[in-house]
Design a protein around this motif. Structure first.
Motif, PDB file in Angstrom:
ATOM      1  N   MET A  79       0.826  -1.215   0.000  1.00  0.00           N
ATOM      2  CA  MET A  79       0.000   0.000   0.000  1.00  0.00           C
ATOM      3  C   MET A  79       0.860   1.265   0.000  1.00  0.00           C
ATOM      4  N   GLY A  80       2.152   1.127   0.058  1.00  0.00           N
ATOM      5  CA  GLY A  80       3.045   2.285   0.073  1.00  0.00           C
ATOM      6  C   GLY A  80       3.787   2.395   1.389  1.00  0.00           C
ATOM      7  N   ARG A  81       4.237   3.603   1.675  1.00  0.00           N
ATOM      8  CA  ARG A  81       5.003   3.872   2.899  1.00  0.00           C
ATOM      9  C   ARG A  81       4.441   5.108   3.598  1.00  0.00           C
ATOM     10  N   ILE A  82       4.551   5.121   4.930  1.00  0.00           N
ATOM     11  CA  ILE A  82       4.122   6.293   5.700  1.00  0.00           C
ATOM     12  C   ILE A  82       5.188   7.371   5.531  1.00  0.00           C
ATOM     13  N   VAL A  83       4.746   8.549   5.067  1.00  0.00           N
ATOM     14  CA  VAL A  83       5.687   9.646   4.845  1.00  0.00           C
ATOM     15  C   VAL A  83       5.448  10.830   5.778  1.00  0.00           C
ATOM     16  N   ASP A  84       4.284  10.850   6.461  1.00  0.00           N
ATOM     17  CA  ASP A  84       4.011  11.948   7.385  1.00  0.00           C
ATOM     18  C   ASP A  84       2.884  11.538   8.317  1.00  0.00           C
ATOM     19  N   VAL A  85       2.735  12.273   9.395  1.00  0.00           N
ATOM     20  CA  VAL A  85       1.674  12.039  10.374  1.00  0.00           C
ATOM     21  C   VAL A  85       0.930  13.364  10.539  1.00  0.00           C
ATOM     22  N   ILE A  86      -0.397  13.314  10.532  1.00  0.00           N
ATOM     23  CA  ILE A  86      -1.228  14.506  10.675  1.00  0.00           C
ATOM     24  C   ILE A  86      -1.728  14.579  12.115  1.00  0.00           C
ATOM     25  N   VAL A  87      -1.537  15.729  12.763  1.00  0.00           N
ATOM     26  CA  VAL A  87      -2.043  15.941  14.121  1.00  0.00           C
ATOM     27  C   VAL A  87      -2.988  17.135  14.101  1.00  0.00           C
ATOM     28  N   ASP A  88      -3.947  17.151  15.041  1.00  0.00           N
ATOM     29  CA  ASP A  88      -4.860  18.288  15.133  1.00  0.00           C
ATOM     30  C   ASP A  88      -4.261  19.350  16.053  1.00  0.00           C
ATOM     31  N   ARG A  89      -5.006  20.420  16.288  1.00  0.00           N
ATOM     32  CA  ARG A  89      -4.490  21.538  17.106  1.00  0.00           C
ATOM     33  C   ARG A  89      -4.167  21.119  18.533  1.00  0.00           C
ATOM     34  N   ALA A  90      -4.820  20.075  19.029  1.00  0.00           N
ATOM     35  CA  ALA A  90      -4.558  19.607  20.389  1.00  0.00           C
ATOM     36  C   ALA A  90      -3.354  18.670  20.443  1.00  0.00           C
ATOM     37  N   GLY A  91      -2.792  18.348  19.282  1.00  0.00           N
ATOM     38  CA  GLY A  91      -1.640  17.458  19.235  1.00  0.00           C
ATOM     39  C   GLY A  91      -2.012  15.990  19.139  1.00  0.00           C
ATOM     40  N   THR A  92      -3.289  15.695  18.940  1.00  0.00           N
ATOM     41  CA  THR A  92      -3.747  14.312  18.817  1.00  0.00           C
ATOM     42  C   THR A  92      -3.473  13.819  17.400  1.00  0.00           C
ATOM     43  N   VAL A  93      -2.883  12.640  17.292  1.00  0.00           N
ATOM     44  CA  VAL A  93      -2.615  12.067  15.977  1.00  0.00           C
ATOM     45  C   VAL A  93      -3.945  11.696  15.339  1.00  0.00           C
ATOM     46  N   ARG A  94      -4.197  12.211  14.150  1.00  0.00           N
ATOM     47  CA  ARG A  94      -5.462  11.974  13.451  1.00  0.00           C
ATOM     48  C   ARG A  94      -5.315  11.037  12.263  1.00  0.00           C
ATOM     49  N   ALA A  95      -4.194  11.126  11.553  1.00  0.00           N
ATOM     50  CA  ALA A  95      -4.078  10.375  10.304  1.00  0.00           C
ATOM     51  C   ALA A  95      -2.619  10.190   9.921  1.00  0.00           C
ATOM     52  N   ALA A  96      -2.417   9.330   8.929  1.00  0.00           N
ATOM     53  CA  ALA A  96      -1.088   9.111   8.363  1.00  0.00           C
ATOM     54  C   ALA A  96      -1.145   9.437   6.879  1.00  0.00           C
ATOM     55  N   VAL A  97      -0.074  10.032   6.367  1.00  0.00           N
ATOM     56  CA  VAL A  97       0.049  10.288   4.935  1.00  0.00           C
ATOM     57  C   VAL A  97       0.859   9.135   4.365  1.00  0.00           C
ATOM     58  N   ILE A  98       0.280   8.477   3.358  1.00  0.00           N
ATOM     59  CA  ILE A  98       0.935   7.325   2.733  1.00  0.00           C
ATOM     60  C   ILE A  98       1.283   7.680   1.293  1.00  0.00           C
ATOM     61  N   ASP A  99       2.523   7.413   0.914  1.00  0.00           N
ATOM     62  CA  ASP A  99       2.944   7.570  -0.474  1.00  0.00           C
ATOM     63  C   ASP A  99       2.538   6.276  -1.166  1.00  0.00           C
ATOM     64  N   PHE A 100       1.498   6.363  -1.997  1.00  0.00           N
ATOM     65  CA  PHE A 100       0.848   5.180  -2.560  1.00  0.00           C
ATOM     66  C   PHE A 100       1.080   5.087  -4.057  1.00  0.00           C
ATOM     67  N   GLY A 101       1.325   3.853  -4.529  1.00  0.00           N
ATOM     68  CA  GLY A 101       1.433   3.598  -5.961  1.00  0.00           C
ATOM     69  C   GLY A 101       2.761   4.022  -6.536  1.00  0.00           C
ATOM     70  N   GLY A 102       2.876   3.871  -7.837  1.00  0.00           N
ATOM     71  CA  GLY A 102       4.084   4.274  -8.540  1.00  0.00           C
ATOM     72  C   GLY A 102       5.215   3.281  -8.353  1.00  0.00           C
ATOM     73  N   PHE A 103       6.335   3.628  -8.957  1.00  0.00           N
ATOM     74  CA  PHE A 103       7.522   2.790  -8.872  1.00  0.00           C
ATOM     75  C   PHE A 103       8.712   3.697  -8.645  1.00  0.00           C
ATOM     76  N   LEU A 104       9.416   3.489  -7.563  1.00  0.00           N
ATOM     77  CA  LEU A 104      10.574   4.309  -7.178  1.00  0.00           C
ATOM     78  C   LEU A 104      10.233   5.800  -7.138  1.00  0.00           C
ATOM     79  N   GLY A 105       9.042   6.111  -6.644  1.00  0.00           N
ATOM     80  CA  GLY A 105       8.638   7.502  -6.491  1.00  0.00           C
ATOM     81  C   GLY A 105       8.018   8.122  -7.725  1.00  0.00           C
ATOM     82  N   VAL A 106       8.071   7.426  -8.864  1.00  0.00           N
ATOM     83  CA  VAL A 106       7.490   7.944 -10.097  1.00  0.00           C
ATOM     84  C   VAL A 106       6.055   7.439 -10.198  1.00  0.00           C
TER      85      VAL A 106
END
Length: 166
Positions: A79-106
Motif C-alpha cells: 500500500m506504500g510507505r508512511i511519509v508523514d503524520v497529521i495531528v490536530d491543534r490539540a496534538g492528537t494524531v489523526r491520520a497518516a500520509v501514505i505515499d501510494f502507488g508508482g515505482f521508485l517515487g514515479v
C-alpha cells in the motif's frame, strides 16, 4: 606685593577646591535623576530555577518510529510507505500520509488514512509492516493529499470523526 597677592589668591582657590572635592567624596550617593532612570534598561527579574524535566523510559520492543515504514493491506498487498503524520491543534494524531502507488517515487501520490485504520503489530522489528484496514482499490480511489488544502481522510468503517474547524 602684587605677586604675593596673586599667589595668595591662587593658594586660597586651591584650598577651597580641595575642600569641596573632599566633601563631595564623603557625601552619600544620591539616586539618579528621573531622566537617568528612564534611560536605563530595567534590571532583569531574578530567574527561578526550572522544574526538573520528566523522564519516561520506553523499551525498544514497545515503540518505534513509523516514518518510512511499509504499509500492507489485509490481503498482503503493498500500500506504500508512511511519509508523514497529521495531528490536530490539540496534538492528537489523526491520520497518516501514505505515499501510494508508482515505482521508485514515479507515478506515486500521497493519500491520507485514518490513524485508527492502521495496525502496528510488532513495531520494534523494522522488517514488520504496518497493516491498513482498507483494500488497494479503496486507497486507489482516495483523493490525493495536497499540502495547505482540505484534507480528505480515508477511514475504516465508522472510525473517522470530522475535525471541528472552530
Amino acid at each position: 606685593m602684587r605677586a604675593g597677592r596673586r599667589l595668595l589668591g591662587i593658594g586660597l582657590s586651591l584650598a577651597v577646591l580641595a575642600a569641596v572635592t573632599s566633601h563631595a567624596e564623603n557625601e552619600p550617593q544620591t539616586e539618579p535623576s528621573k531622566a537617568t532612570k528612564e534611560a536605563a534598561p530595567p534590571s532583569p527579574a531574578p530567574k527561578e530555577a526550572a522544574p526538573p524535566a520528566s523522564v519516561t523510559i520506553i523499551a525498544p520492543r514497545e515503540a518505534h518510529g513509523v516514518l518510512g515504514r511499509e504499509v500492507r493491506s489485509p490481503a498482503d498487498e503493498d500500500m506504500g510507505r508512511i511519509v508523514d503524520v497529521i495531528v490536530d491543534r490539540a496534538g492528537t494524531v489523526r491520520a497518516a500520509v501514505i505515499d501510494f502507488g508508482g515505482f521508485l517515487g514515479v507515478g506515486s501520490r500521497k493519500i491520507v488514512v485514518d490513524w485508527n485504520a492502521l495496525h502496528f503489530g510488532r513495531v520494534a522489528d523494522k522488517s514488520d509492516s504496518i497493516f491498513l484496514e482498507l483494500t488497494k482499490a479503496q486507497v486507489a480511489a482516495a483523493p490525493e493529499y495536497k499540502e495547505d488544502k482540505r484534507i480528505v481522510v480515508l477511514g475504516a468503517a465508522g472510525n473517522l470523526q470530522p475535525l471541528d474547524e472552530h
